[in-house]
Design a protein around this motif. Sequence first.
Motif, PDB file in Angstrom:
ATOM      1  N   GLY A 153       0.796  -1.224   0.000  1.00 25.91           N
ATOM      2  CA  GLY A 153       0.000   0.000   0.000  1.00 25.91           C
ATOM      3  C   GLY A 153       0.827   1.273   0.000  1.00 25.91           C
ATOM      4  N   ILE A 154       2.046   1.243  -0.538  1.00 25.00           N
ATOM      5  CA  ILE A 154       2.875   2.462  -0.569  1.00 25.00           C
ATOM      6  C   ILE A 154       3.167   2.909  -1.992  1.00 25.00           C
ATOM      7  N   GLY A 155       2.780   2.110  -2.987  1.00 22.85           N
ATOM      8  CA  GLY A 155       3.141   2.428  -4.376  1.00 22.85           C
ATOM      9  C   GLY A 155       2.460   3.677  -4.890  1.00 22.85           C
ATOM     10  N   LEU A 156       1.104   3.674  -4.917  1.00 23.76           N
ATOM     11  CA  LEU A 156       0.389   4.824  -5.454  1.00 23.76           C
ATOM     12  C   LEU A 156       0.547   6.052  -4.567  1.00 23.76           C
ATOM     13  N   GLY A 157       0.617   5.868  -3.253  1.00 28.80           N
ATOM     14  CA  GLY A 157       0.836   7.016  -2.383  1.00 28.80           C
ATOM     15  C   GLY A 157       2.173   7.672  -2.651  1.00 28.80           C
ATOM     16  N   LEU A 158       3.208   6.844  -2.866  1.00 35.52           N
ATOM     17  CA  LEU A 158       4.524   7.389  -3.186  1.00 35.52           C
ATOM     18  C   LEU A 158       4.501   8.069  -4.555  1.00 35.52           C
ATOM     19  N   CYS A 159       3.787   7.453  -5.506  1.00 33.21           N
ATOM     20  CA  CYS A 159       3.670   8.082  -6.834  1.00 33.21           C
ATOM     21  C   CYS A 159       3.025   9.456  -6.723  1.00 33.21           C
ATOM     22  N   ARG A 160       1.986   9.554  -5.927  1.00 27.14           N
ATOM     23  CA  ARG A 160       1.321  10.851  -5.778  1.00 27.14           C
ATOM     24  C   ARG A 160       2.250  11.863  -5.119  1.00 27.14           C
ATOM     25  N   SER A 161       3.016  11.426  -4.115  1.00 28.24           N
ATOM     26  CA  SER A 161       3.961  12.341  -3.460  1.00 28.24           C
ATOM     27  C   SER A 161       5.012  12.834  -4.450  1.00 28.24           C
ATOM     28  N   ILE A 162       5.517  11.902  -5.282  1.00 26.60           N
ATOM     29  CA  ILE A 162       6.537  12.289  -6.266  1.00 26.60           C
ATOM     30  C   ILE A 162       5.959  13.308  -7.249  1.00 26.60           C
ATOM     31  N   VAL A 163       4.754  13.058  -7.745  1.00 28.35           N
ATOM     32  CA  VAL A 163       4.153  13.975  -8.719  1.00 28.35           C
ATOM     33  C   VAL A 163       3.888  15.331  -8.092  1.00 28.35           C
ATOM     34  N   GLU A 164       3.355  15.345  -6.855  1.00 27.62           N
ATOM     35  CA  GLU A 164       3.059  16.620  -6.211  1.00 27.62           C
ATOM     36  C   GLU A 164       4.327  17.373  -5.839  1.00 27.62           C
ATOM     37  N   SER A 165       5.433  16.658  -5.581  1.00 32.94           N
ATOM     38  CA  SER A 165       6.696  17.353  -5.326  1.00 32.94           C
ATOM     39  C   SER A 165       7.201  18.079  -6.559  1.00 32.94           C
ATOM     40  N   HIS A 166       6.735  17.652  -7.738  1.00 32.68           N
ATOM     41  CA  HIS A 166       7.054  18.355  -8.991  1.00 32.68           C
ATOM     42  C   HIS A 166       5.952  19.341  -9.369  1.00 32.68           C
ATOM     43  N   LYS A 167       5.074  19.706  -8.392  1.00 31.51           N
ATOM     44  CA  LYS A 167       3.955  20.639  -8.613  1.00 31.51           C
ATOM     45  C   LYS A 167       2.969  20.093  -9.631  1.00 31.51           C
ATOM     46  N   GLY A 168       2.838  18.770  -9.689  1.00 29.71           N
ATOM     47  CA  GLY A 168       1.915  18.151 -10.628  1.00 29.71           C
ATOM     48  C   GLY A 168       0.672  17.620  -9.935  1.00 29.71           C
ATOM     49  N   ARG A 169      -0.180  16.966 -10.707  1.00 31.79           N
ATOM     50  CA  ARG A 169      -1.416  16.377 -10.205  1.00 31.79           C
ATOM     51  C   ARG A 169      -1.545  14.956 -10.735  1.00 31.79           C
ATOM     52  N   LEU A 170      -1.892  14.001  -9.863  1.00 35.61           N
ATOM     53  CA  LEU A 170      -2.113  12.609 -10.246  1.00 35.61           C
ATOM     54  C   LEU A 170      -3.604  12.320 -10.110  1.00 35.61           C
ATOM     55  N   ARG A 171      -4.215  11.784 -11.173  1.00 30.77           N
ATOM     56  CA  ARG A 171      -5.646  11.529 -11.181  1.00 30.77           C
ATOM     57  C   ARG A 171      -5.900  10.097 -11.642  1.00 30.77           C
ATOM     58  N   ALA A 172      -7.041   9.551 -11.233  1.00 32.56           N
ATOM     59  CA  ALA A 172      -7.469   8.217 -11.658  1.00 32.56           C
ATOM     60  C   ALA A 172      -8.959   8.265 -11.953  1.00 32.56           C
ATOM     61  N   GLU A 173      -9.381   7.562 -13.007  1.00 30.35           N
ATOM     62  CA  GLU A 173     -10.789   7.547 -13.378  1.00 30.35           C
ATOM     63  C   GLU A 173     -11.089   6.262 -14.132  1.00 30.35           C
ATOM     64  N   ASN A 174     -12.323   5.817 -14.027  1.00 31.51           N
ATOM     65  CA  ASN A 174     -12.800   4.678 -14.802  1.00 31.51           C
ATOM     66  C   ASN A 174     -13.291   5.153 -16.158  1.00 31.51           C
ATOM     67  N   LEU A 175     -13.151   4.277 -17.175  1.00 34.16           N
ATOM     68  CA  LEU A 175     -13.613   4.582 -18.520  1.00 34.16           C
ATOM     69  C   LEU A 175     -14.845   3.737 -18.816  1.00 34.16           C
ATOM     70  N   TYR A 176     -15.823   4.328 -19.468  1.00 29.51           N
ATOM     71  CA  TYR A 176     -17.085   3.661 -19.749  1.00 29.51           C
ATOM     72  C   TYR A 176     -17.374   3.701 -21.237  1.00 29.51           C
ATOM     73  N   ASN A 177     -17.918   2.612 -21.730  1.00 29.67           N
ATOM     74  CA  ASN A 177     -18.448   2.528 -23.092  1.00 29.67           C
ATOM     75  C   ASN A 177     -19.961   2.463 -22.962  1.00 29.67           C
ATOM     76  N   GLY A 178     -20.592   3.646 -22.972  1.00 30.67           N
ATOM     77  CA  GLY A 178     -21.993   3.692 -22.615  1.00 30.67           C
ATOM     78  C   GLY A 178     -22.116   3.507 -21.115  1.00 30.67           C
ATOM     79  N   GLU A 179     -22.834   2.475 -20.681  1.00 34.01           N
ATOM     80  CA  GLU A 179     -22.927   2.151 -19.255  1.00 34.01           C
ATOM     81  C   GLU A 179     -21.992   1.016 -18.864  1.00 34.01           C
ATOM     82  N   LEU A 180     -21.238   0.481 -19.816  1.00 31.44           N
ATOM     83  CA  LEU A 180     -20.345  -0.656 -19.555  1.00 31.44           C
ATOM     84  C   LEU A 180     -18.961  -0.138 -19.195  1.00 31.44           C
ATOM     85  N   LEU A 181     -18.399  -0.641 -18.073  1.00 29.06           N
ATOM     86  CA  LEU A 181     -17.054  -0.270 -17.650  1.00 29.06           C
ATOM     87  C   LEU A 181     -16.045  -0.919 -18.592  1.00 29.06           C
TER      88      LEU A 181
END
Length: 848
Positions: free
Chosen positions: A792-820
């Motif tokens: 449980g440290i991978g994505l948290g560390l990734c977010r810290s690294i990105v924010e230390s570069h003044k960036g933003r890390l986002r995640a979202e699901n993709l849908y084809n109509g109502e199908l994931l």
Amino acid sequence: MPLLAQWAESAQATLRPLLATYARWWRRQSPARQDRFATLGPLFSVMLFLAAIVLAFWYLRNEELERETEAVKRDTEIAQQQVRLRLIENQEQLARMAREVVTRQISPQDFAAQAMAFARERPEVTHITWLNAQRDRRASISSTGFQANHLMVPGSGDPSMPSVGNAPDQAFILAKERRQTAYSGAFRDAIGSLVFQVHVPLVDRNGFGGVLIAEYGVEALLRYYVPNEVTARHPMAIVDDTTLLASTSGPPDPRVNERALIAHDVPLSPAFNGLRLRGTGYRTSIGLISNTLFWMVVALAVLTVWMLLGTWRHMRRRLHMQNALLAETNFRRAMENSMLTGMRALDMESRIAYVNPSFCAMTGFTEAELLGCRPPFPFWPRDRLDENQRLLDQEMQGRSPSGGVEVKVMRKDGSVFDARMYVSPLVDPKGKQTGWMTSMTNITEAKRVRDQLSASHERFTTVLEGLDAAVSVVSVPAQELLFANRSYRVWFGAENEGHLALAQEPVRPAELQGDSVDDASGLPAQELTDASGAGIGTTPREVYVDSVDRWFDVRTRYLQWTDGRLAQMLIATDITQRRAAEQQAQVQAEKAQVTSRLITMGEMASSVAHELNQPLTAITNYCNGMISRVKGDTIAKDDLLAALEKTSKQAQRAGQVIHRIRAFVKKSEPQRVPAQAANIVDDAVELASFELRRRNVQLHTYVAQRLPALSVDPILIEQVLLNLLKNAAEAIDNAKLPPSRRHVELRVVPRHMPDQGGTIEFAVTDTGPGLPEEVLDRMFEAFYSTKTDGLGIGLGLCRSIVESHKGRLRAENLYNGELLSGCRFSFTIPVDAKPADTAAHPLMASNP
């Protein structure tokens, strides 16, 4: 009369409903729209009048053009008829003479006599010549009627003599071939005059015997046979296809517009030798554009339209001004009625001319009781009449202080309160002073508060003495230490060196422009308790002082000291322990990064082993093959060298894999350098390809061209990309998706973000099962993982690294109509990214 009355009644019956409808529509319109229609009505009438005038001018112009065209055509045909009759008459006379010559009824001497008589009566004829079939001259008579031996001499170069290729030769040949009279084209004779010839053939029993030639002058033909009354009305000219040959009015005036010409061409009969008779006329006006009367009418119409439009705009402006004045009056009345400041106006004779409701409420007198009063005013205390009169005289002389005067005011009930009055002159629109405006504020409560603040100053100083932070005040520009609390004196003593060392910048009096000063107290309490508020120089700084071996968080601002001098206040908080904690956090963060990379490589160990196994197996096979062939002495030198080269390439391949892994997991200090996104992607994809191939996942990479350089730590950004690609491959593989859906896409494109400006976006999109909503909400929390063996440290560390570069890390699901249909992780790095503050992320902090 009965018919007229009947028609009038019918018209009234027809118009009455229309007028009633118009009246109802007009009454429904607002006054503003009625004014607008009343203004647009005359404008529409003027436009109709202008259109009627334009049509009238156009009709008259066309009628004039038709009359002038008919006149030119008529005169041209008259002139053509006169010239035609003359040429036919001459042609018949020459034909008679030709018959006499052919029948030999006359001798050359008799021919000369007849030709002389013919030439004298016809001034348009320049000469008459008799040529035989061999083009030899038999006789030649000039226009004067005498024998001309110098004319028509063969070999003399005379243009009038038929020779090969010239106009007389073409007419001679035509008369010979057709045995009919022929006219030549126009040409210039020996003296340069423009002429043409008529050739009458001499035909006897033996055939063609020669020609009689009469030469006509073009200008003489116009001058003598075009009637004077015709030329007086319209100029006549003889033209060919491209050139004006002769004219009764001389060369055309180049100043005359060609559009103004009216020309009519008719052939010059019976010659029909390419010459045309042209009659010319002129229009009195080319069109409406050049008609002065038209432009006068247009100018008057435009002036009328402009005046109507100006009147309409003026009416609209007056309406807007009236509405604005009404709104402003209501606003000022509401403001005066609602404000707590009393307003009083005096005229130049010290009479009260105006008071607002607040003034009446303060004094207790009504407006009727105060208007028109003269000194002494009823609100003056009886024991202060002389003092108030002196202040009033000072006010009327314009010598009131700009800061106002403090006075005592008596209410109608006899009570007295403290007030401050401010005086300003009343000036009318012409710049003449008409009186004085006085504003009065009740300061009884303010004085009470000021006394309380003065009393609390000592208590506040006691609080400052008990602060752990060092507080000091230094005057500007003398740099005299005006105040220092106990903490400052413990660390720096009673000198100003400590203040100057903490400020680390010279004091610039030009910057000391501000109104954030509390005049009611000696030391501004608001600035001390809200040191991070608005002001000059409030940005906190971290300063290290060698003399005390401590780090301080320093905040400064400028203020006005109790004696009016400008001063700089400084608050320094000891942050030595916090700095030590941040350094320790930085060390732990670096260890976490290295640990994360080692964990990532451990998870990819089987993939790396597979990648290394291939070159090592190839090396083993090549070595065993070479040993067998060397023992059997069946290998040539070239084959041995080729096998060794292949073995070397496989060893280099294995070495590159090991070198890339070693560079990725190598422990190094985080540092930002200019780096290209394409190079970072290539390195990350090279490592991720081991895991992707093992899990049978295809990777599609797109990197936009001409991306700007990024100021980043390439290893950290590569670590983020590797983690995202590995997670995407694991999600697809764990979902047991078919080969057609085992795809991961990595896109790197420029993108403008509202909160970051210009950025470069790294996006990893997979076709896996996506993420549940509860996972999306908690996926960046520390030690939260959906994997059974995850830390449980991978994505948290990734977010810290990105924010230390003044960036933003986002995640979202993709849908084809109502199908994931998949999941998308993306992060942005600003193009002009600079290192984040130490307090924002200890990972990027530097040692002191």
